[in-house]
Design an enzyme around this catalytic site. Structure first.
Site, PDB file in Angstrom:
ATOM      1  N   HIS A 126      16.293  14.508 -30.658  1.00 47.05           N
ATOM      2  CA  HIS A 126      14.904  14.800 -30.268  1.00 47.05           C
ATOM      3  C   HIS A 126      14.426  14.037 -29.021  1.00 47.05           C
ATOM      4  CE1 HIS A 126      13.432  11.306 -32.723  1.00 47.05           C
ATOM      5  NE2 HIS A 126      12.424  11.331 -31.873  1.00 47.05           N
ATOM      6  N   ASP A 170       7.326  12.104 -28.583  1.00 45.24           N
ATOM      7  CA  ASP A 170       8.075  12.852 -29.602  1.00 45.24           C
ATOM      8  C   ASP A 170       8.006  14.362 -29.398  1.00 45.24           C
ATOM      9  OD1 ASP A 170       9.472  11.171 -31.279  1.00 45.24           O
ATOM     10  OD2 ASP A 170       7.762  10.760 -32.595  1.00 45.24           O
ATOM     11  N   HIS A 218      12.347   5.810 -26.564  1.00 49.14           N
ATOM     12  CA  HIS A 218      11.615   5.094 -27.622  1.00 49.14           C
ATOM     13  C   HIS A 218      12.471   4.751 -28.843  1.00 49.14           C
ATOM     14  CE1 HIS A 218      10.948   9.353 -28.794  1.00 49.14           C
ATOM     15  NE2 HIS A 218      10.891   8.901 -30.035  1.00 49.14           N
ATOM     16  N   HIS A 219      13.666   5.321 -28.955  1.00 45.19           N
ATOM     17  CA  HIS A 219      14.557   4.923 -30.061  1.00 45.19           C
ATOM     18  C   HIS A 219      15.735   4.078 -29.568  1.00 45.19           C
ATOM     19  CE1 HIS A 219      12.547   7.112 -33.216  1.00 45.19           C
ATOM     20  NE2 HIS A 219      12.542   8.205 -32.485  1.00 45.19           N
ATOM     21  N   LYS A 252      10.639  16.485 -30.824  1.00 45.99           N
ATOM     22  CA  LYS A 252      10.738  16.654 -32.280  1.00 45.99           C
ATOM     23  C   LYS A 252      10.349  18.072 -32.699  1.00 45.99           C
ATOM     24  CE  LYS A 252       9.730  12.879 -34.793  1.00 45.99           C
ATOM     25  NZ  LYS A 252       8.795  11.963 -35.452  1.00 45.99           N
ATOM     26  N   ASP A 291       6.286   2.664 -31.346  1.00 44.83           N
ATOM     27  CA  ASP A 291       6.798   3.742 -32.198  1.00 44.83           C
ATOM     28  C   ASP A 291       7.180   3.220 -33.581  1.00 44.83           C
ATOM     29  OD1 ASP A 291       7.702   6.546 -32.463  1.00 44.83           O
ATOM     30  OD2 ASP A 291       9.664   5.604 -32.745  1.00 44.83           O
TER      31      ASP A 291
HETATM   32 FE   FE2 Z   1       7.753   8.625 -32.666  1.00 43.93          FE
HETATM   33 FE   FE2 Z   2      10.951   9.753 -32.044  1.00 41.87          FE
END
Ligand code: FE2
Ligand code: FE2
Length: 489
Positions: free
Chosen positions: A375, A347, A399-400, A350, A428
């Site tokens: 992000h 992340d 990861h998304h 982010k 996550d």
């Molecule tokens: Fe995360």
């Molecule tokens: Fe994330």
């Protein structure tokens, strides 16, 4: 049959999972000993630039400017090495006050931070007034906005001191954790002290201010004005603040370097990587072994998680869950190390999202959600530039993503998602559901798994989830809960 029961019945045997782990595991070098610390930190400093609302490359350019001034004044080589790392890590504490700043101003912290460095906030006048009007509570109706501006003005000194204190203490702690000298830690700690005693947090003056801090403060100011308004304005700003913010002799050296053009040489280049690496004093170059790499990952995970109170220990939580899954699959030491580092840094992008979005209690607008969706892209852009982390940048930034292609930022499908990427996606979601968020409380483990099972096999990888559930099987029983809709970011 319950969804959990269905999942279990389709799950590969332990032997099968382990074989899958070995098959998809990547081979990695056994040692990272030849990597320079300066290479790592200069690349990772791009993340700190994002948090400060600055263009990527701000820290690197500030480092080059500061080192040129240090050479001009004849700073001994041993001190130059410490200054070099002070300059690269000057903003290490920057994420720790983002949330507080957002709440004080009721505004976008990235914009507020980004624009602050061109404002002489120590003088009451048009500049500070204009800053207040354009940055305080900008999305609220006028009567509330004016009231907020009065409140901000009334507590400005106390709040500024608090914000700087949070940031400088955190930044210096990170430098110490990374193993840098006390001179580097104190250089970062006193970054916002001013030559005339009007800075924060301790109101140090003249010789009480570490020279690294005053050089770094001058260098960052020159860089910000250079990018925003050009060389002449940069030197004018330094001259105007000479004797108030900066040591007059440092400003004199900067002016002299500027006259010959040497101060600004090559700073417009897009790729300043080799330039900044060449500035590190030759006989004091630090190399990173495996342990140093891990320490750097942990330090940056702390920087990432300090961005909002809601992400406290999220990166560590993701790393732990990913390693649990990898361990269940029988991954070897190198792959577990890679997963851990990817989890700690997934992340990092982010840091480029405003706290006004990350901490928004209500529903996000389309524009705000777009900012959130960017992000992982920033994570990829930062990590791929770090030589030691480039090999997991793609997986960490996925990861998304979802197996059905409905994830973000790329919308990858199942064939395009490696086992490592699938593990990180499961880890996550797991940690995000377990943590308290602005819009809901933390969820118990049983409920977390119930929700995650509803997301298999179309979004999350069933085998990875099964492995995680097995690894936590001592600590929970699986109840039957109806699925609820949650926003994860
Ligand atoms: Fe995360
Ligand atoms: Fe994330």
């Amino acid at each position: 049959m319950s969804k959990i029961g269905t999942l279990s019945s389709r799950t590969l045997s332990m032997t099968g999972l382990r074989a899958l782990g070995r098959e998809q595991a990547c081979s990695r070098p056994a040692s990272d000993a030849s990597i320079r610390v300066s290479e790592l930190l200069s690349s990772l400093s791009y993340a700190l630039d994002l948090t400060e609302g600055r263009e990527m490359g701000h820290s690197v350019r500030s480092c080059i400017l500061g080192m040129r001034i240090a050479q001009e004044i004849g700073l001994p080589e041993a001190d130059q090495a410490d200054l070099y790392y002070t300059l690269l890590l000057k903003d290490a504490g920057c994420s720790s006050n983002s949330s507080r700043l957002h709440h004080i101003l009721n505004a976008d912290d990235l914009r507020a931070k980004g624009d602050l460095k061109t404002v002489d906030w120590t003088r009451v006048g048009w500049e500070s007034l204009h800053y207040a009007v354009t940055h305080v509570a900008t999305s609220t109706p006028y009567p509330q906005r004016i009231w907020k501006m009065i409140q901000v003005a009334a507590t400005q000194q106390r709040d500024s001191c608090e914000l700087v204190k949070i940031r400088c203490e955190r930044g210096s702690q990170i430098a110490r954790k990374l193993g840098f000298s006390e001179s580097v830690a104190m250089g970062i700690h006193s970054l916002d002290e001013h030559w005339n005693g009007g800075g924060y947090p301790n109101g140090l003056r003249h010789g009480e201010i570490p020279i690294f801090s005053n050089i770094a403060n001058l260098a960052q100011t020159l860089e910000v004005f250079l990018r925003a308004r050009g060389k002449r304005d940069a030197i004018d700003a330094a001259r105007r603040r000479s004797g108030r913010w900066f040591s007059p002799s440092l400003v004199k050296s900067a002016i002299s370097l500027s006259k010959g053009g040497r101060l600004w040489e090559d700073l417009e280049k897009d790729d300043l990587h080799s330039e900044v690496l060449a500035m590190e004093p030759t006989d004091r170059r630090l190399t990173a072994d495996d342990e140093t790499l891990d320490r750097i990952c942990v330090a940056f995970a702390e920087i990432i998680d300090a961005k909002t109170p809601f992400t406290y220990q999220h990166s560590t939580g993701v790393a732990d869950a990913a390693v649990d899954i990898g361990g269940f699959f029988g991954f070897g030491e190198q792959d577990l190390k890679r997963l851990r580092r990817a989890g700690l840094l997934h992340d990092i992008g982010k840091l480029g999202v405003s706290n006004s979005i990350l901490e928004k209690p209500g529903k996000l607008t389309a524009e705000e959600f777009d900012a959130v969706r960017r992000h992982p892209y920033f994570s990829y852009e930062i990590l791929r530039r770090v030589p030691a982390f480039a090999d997991f940048s793609y997986d960490a930034a996925a990861h998304h993503e979802r197996l059905d292609g409905k994830g973000y930022w790329r919308g990858l499908n199942a064939e395009e998602l490696s086992l490592h990427a699938r593990i990180l996606a499961v880890a996550d979601v797991f940690d995000a559901l377990r943590a308290k968020r602005p819009y809901r409380d933390a969820l118990p483990l049983e409920k977390v798994f119930s929700i995650m099972v509803e997301d298999t096999p179309h979004a999350l990888d069933s085998a990875c989830l099964e492995a995680l559930m097995e690894s936590k099987s001592d600590t929970h029983t699986l109840p039957q809960f109806p699925p609820i809709s949650v926003a994860l970011y």
